[in-house]
Design a protein around this motif. Sequence first.
Motif, PDB file in Angstrom:
ATOM      1  N   TYR A  16      21.391  -6.587  17.398  1.00  0.00           N
ATOM      2  CA  TYR A  16      20.214  -6.893  16.601  1.00  0.00           C
ATOM      3  C   TYR A  16      19.777  -5.622  15.878  1.00  0.00           C
ATOM      4  N   ARG A  18      17.624  -2.558  14.775  1.00  0.00           N
ATOM      5  CA  ARG A  18      16.673  -1.673  15.457  1.00  0.00           C
ATOM      6  C   ARG A  18      15.329  -1.730  14.728  1.00  0.00           C
ATOM      7  N   PRO A  19      14.254  -1.271  15.364  1.00  0.00           N
ATOM      8  CA  PRO A  19      12.940  -1.300  14.716  1.00  0.00           C
ATOM      9  C   PRO A  19      12.911  -0.573  13.358  1.00  0.00           C
ATOM     10  N   ASP A  20      13.580   0.575  13.245  1.00  0.00           N
ATOM     11  CA  ASP A  20      13.577   1.286  11.971  1.00  0.00           C
ATOM     12  C   ASP A  20      14.336   0.504  10.891  1.00  0.00           C
ATOM     13  N   GLU A  21      15.387  -0.206  11.305  1.00  0.00           N
ATOM     14  CA  GLU A  21      16.135  -1.032  10.361  1.00  0.00           C
ATOM     15  C   GLU A  21      15.320  -2.238   9.921  1.00  0.00           C
TER      16      GLU A  21
END
Length: 165
Positions: A16, A18-21
Amino acid sequence: MNPQLETLFREPEKAYLRPDELNALSHFVSSLPERINFYRRLRSEELSLMQAVADALEQQFPQESEARLLRSVQNGILLLRCAAMAMLIDNPDFVTRRLGTWLPEMVAAYETQALDNTLYQLIKQHLSERFTTSQTTLLFPGINAAQAFLSEPELETEETLVSLF
């Protein structure tokens, strides 16, 4: 599309995002309506904008032939359209890929470097007068990328001369 976003979508089966993505994707999606609206406005105002630019260019270069002025303005229209597309897809490198293969050669062949330098400044000036700073901030990276092509022939000539000595 933006190369960072392309990378996000290449291998979804691995993991999945990542938060930055996800933040990068969210930023792209949330800014899309603004970029689409600006693109539409650019498209509808292209004729009047470029006519004002052409008139100003002709005033600054009254001795220049109509053919060379026309060539420069046509290149400016193509530049503006490529910069608008780059802004829409959030990828300033789009301009480099689209114009880099032929624009430097056209400038050299028609000897329009001085005209084109002035033309790009006039385009930026007229855009700044018509649009907000946040809008021009979206568009100028593409214009600046094309403008960088104008200095490359000089650099190549200097490098060639230096290597001869």
